[in-house]
Scaffold this motif. Structure first.
Motif, short mmCIF file in Angstrom:
data_model
loop_
_atom_site.label_atom_id
_atom_site.label_comp_id
_atom_site.label_asym_id
_atom_site.label_seq_id
_atom_site.Cartn_x
_atom_site.Cartn_y
_atom_site.Cartn_z
N VAL A 99 -20.71 13.24 70.60
CA VAL A 99 -22.08 12.71 70.59
C VAL A 99 -22.66 12.70 72.00
O VAL A 99 -23.81 13.11 72.24
CB VAL A 99 -22.10 11.29 69.99
N ASP A 100 -21.85 12.25 72.95
CA ASP A 100 -22.30 12.15 74.34
C ASP A 100 -22.66 13.52 74.90
O ASP A 100 -23.70 13.69 75.55
CB ASP A 100 -21.19 11.50 75.17
N ASP A 101 -21.78 14.51 74.66
CA ASP A 101 -22.05 15.86 75.16
C ASP A 101 -23.34 16.41 74.58
O ASP A 101 -24.15 17.04 75.29
CB ASP A 101 -20.88 16.80 74.83
N HIS A 102 -23.55 16.19 73.29
CA HIS A 102 -24.77 16.70 72.65
C HIS A 102 -26.01 16.04 73.25
O HIS A 102 -26.99 16.72 73.59
CB HIS A 102 -24.73 16.45 71.15
N LEU A 103 -25.97 14.72 73.39
CA LEU A 103 -27.15 14.00 73.90
C LEU A 103 -27.46 14.37 75.35
O LEU A 103 -28.61 14.32 75.77
CB LEU A 103 -26.93 12.49 73.78
N MET A 104 -26.44 14.74 76.10
CA MET A 104 -26.65 15.11 77.50
C MET A 104 -26.95 16.60 77.66
O MET A 104 -27.14 17.08 78.79
CB MET A 104 -25.43 14.75 78.35
N GLY A 105 -26.97 17.33 76.57
CA GLY A 105 -27.29 18.75 76.66
C GLY A 105 -26.20 19.58 77.29
O GLY A 105 -26.48 20.60 77.95
N ILE A 106 -24.95 19.16 77.11
CA ILE A 106 -23.83 19.90 77.69
C ILE A 106 -23.70 21.27 76.99
O ILE A 106 -23.64 21.34 75.77
CB ILE A 106 -22.51 19.12 77.54
N THR A 107 -23.67 22.32 77.80
CA THR A 107 -23.59 23.67 77.24
C THR A 107 -22.17 24.23 77.29
O THR A 107 -21.80 25.08 76.48
CB THR A 107 -24.50 24.64 78.01
N HIS A 108 -21.37 23.78 78.27
CA HIS A 108 -20.00 24.27 78.44
C HIS A 108 -19.05 23.09 78.54
O HIS A 108 -19.27 22.19 79.37
CB HIS A 108 -19.87 25.14 79.69
N VAL A 109 -18.03 23.09 77.74
CA VAL A 109 -17.01 22.05 77.79
C VAL A 109 -15.76 22.67 78.42
O VAL A 109 -15.14 23.57 77.85
CB VAL A 109 -16.69 21.50 76.39
N VAL A 110 -15.41 22.20 79.62
CA VAL A 110 -14.26 22.73 80.35
C VAL A 110 -13.20 21.65 80.41
O VAL A 110 -13.45 20.55 80.91
CB VAL A 110 -14.66 23.15 81.78
N ARG A 111 -12.02 21.94 79.88
CA ARG A 111 -10.96 20.94 79.85
C ARG A 111 -9.61 21.63 79.78
O ARG A 111 -9.52 22.85 79.67
CB ARG A 111 -11.16 20.00 78.66
N GLY A 112 -8.55 20.82 79.80
CA GLY A 112 -7.20 21.36 79.79
C GLY A 112 -6.82 21.98 78.46
O GLY A 112 -7.32 21.58 77.40
N SER A 113 -5.93 22.94 78.50
CA SER A 113 -5.53 23.65 77.28
C SER A 113 -4.79 22.75 76.30
O SER A 113 -4.65 23.10 75.13
CB SER A 113 -4.66 24.86 77.64
#
Length: 382
Positions: A99-113
């Protein structure tokens, strides 16, 4: 909204808070998936505690795309009905971050495998809400060795630790950027990058699927390159506090000492032990005067110092050039190679086998009186 769409459901089962947080639940054993609306309403009216769980399809597959790993397909039956809202009404991380990523307009999610396994559940949430799915970039971990990830708990350094250990920020950035990522095209063979060059060269496609191993020796190599490439005045400025840790004598010019160190320094924290002899002559064994390559032994060294002391005493001015010319001329007049004279002079002046700089530079920095005092002490040893 998710409950209305059938993408989530009320779960009234007795579960521990830790199980709610982790989301681990066997859907086949959860009768709440099949509760009728009348049963749900009755439970709510009775004030029964509940969590909201994600309703994962029991059949079929879910596919998501990752920049590094490509398309990944999982069978839905392998996914758990994770908790979205806990009994206290607070969202779990796995729900809140979507929800947070969507509301902030996050286009790329970069995280550990290690979070690859969570991506299908996130995709199903995005699809249930009707939201655009972001671009996933899962990065492999940085490892201490082939089998263990880096861990502060096991003594692996943080960025702050590396800076405290004498590494430069640009060197750390340069090295870390090349862990798990490689430049393409004309920069593919390049190792040293400024921050601006890294920004210009970076391409997500260059991220490796394989874990990278943190090599402190490679970082030290990068650090040495950066130290040697600095302007001399800049190096002297950052080196001065480390020089002054060991050299308290105000008569010793830290800039002159720094000039000796720059080409021989790998980490700033190496400096104090390299230059402590400028402050006080250490105890040393007479055996240091013997050096096969320089063709010196105790007798030769005594002869060299007996000649060097009066020659240096007679100098009208004490500059690096005058000390150099004096010693070079003396070696010629004695009919010996320069090293045969310079070795015992340096040992007597520094009391160390390995020093930054040679006899001329060390004598110049020590000054006339201290140099002659030390040479006489060396002569006394011999």
């Amino acid at each position: 909204l998710l409950v209305e769409k059938g993408a989530a459901y009320y779960c009234f089962c007795e579960k521990t808070e830790s199980e709610e947080d982790s989301g681990n639940f066997d859907r086949a054993a959860d009768p709440c998936r099949a509760l009728s609306q009348e049963e749900i309403d009755a439970n709510l009216l009775a004030g029964m505690p509940y969590v909201i769980r994600q309703r994962i399809p029991q059949e079929g597959t879910t596919t998501f795309h990752d920049v590094s790993f490509g398309d990944i397909t999982v069978e839905n039956k392998t996914l758990d009905d994770q908790v979205l809202l806990k009994r206290d009404g607070l969202p779990t991380y796995n729900f809140a971050n979507v929800v947070d990523d969507h509301l902030m307009g996050i286009t790329h999610v970069v995280r550990g495998s290690e979070y690859l396994s969570s991506a299908p559940k996130y995709n199903l949430l995005y699809e249930a809400f009707g939201w655009e799915i972001p671009t996933y970039v899962h990065c492999s971990p940085v490892m201490r060795d082939q089998h263990n990830k880096m861990s502060k708990r096991h003594g692996d350094p943080s960025y702050e630790d590396l800076i405290a250990q004498g590494y430069l920020t640009p060197a750390v950035l340069n090295y870390v950027a090349l862990l798990g990522w490689a430049p393409k095209g004309e920069r593919s063979e390049q190792e040293v990058f400024s921050l601006e060059e890294l920004v210009d060269a970076f391409d997500i496609a260059g991220i490796s699927k394989s874990p990278a191993i943190f090599d402190i020796e490679k970082l030290t190599y990068f650090n040495a390159l950066y130290l040697r490439a600095m302007a001399p005045e800049d190096f002297a400025k950052i080196a001065e506090p480390y020089i002054r840790q060991a050299v308290k004598n105000p008569a010793v010019d830290p800039a002159a000492v720094a000039a000796l160190l720059q080409a021989r320094c790998e980490r700033l924290t190496d400096i104090p032990e390299k230059v402590d002899f400028f402050d006080a002559l250490p105890e040393y064994d007479v055996s240091l005067f013997t050096n096969k390559k320089s063709k010196t032994d105790a007798e030769v060294s005594r002869n060299m110092l007996e000649a060097a002391v009066p020659a240096l005493e007679a100098l009208e001015s004490w500059t690096q050039d005058s000390v150099h010319d004096c010693l070079i001329g003396l070696a010629e007049s004695l009919g010996v190679k320069n090293a045969t004279l310079m070795w015992p002079v340096r040992i007597a002046a520094a009391g160390k086998q390995v020093t930054p700089g040679g006899a001329v530079e060390i004598c110049h920095i020590l000054g006339r009186e201290e140099t002659l005092r030390r040479l006489r002490l060396g002569l006394g040893k011999l």
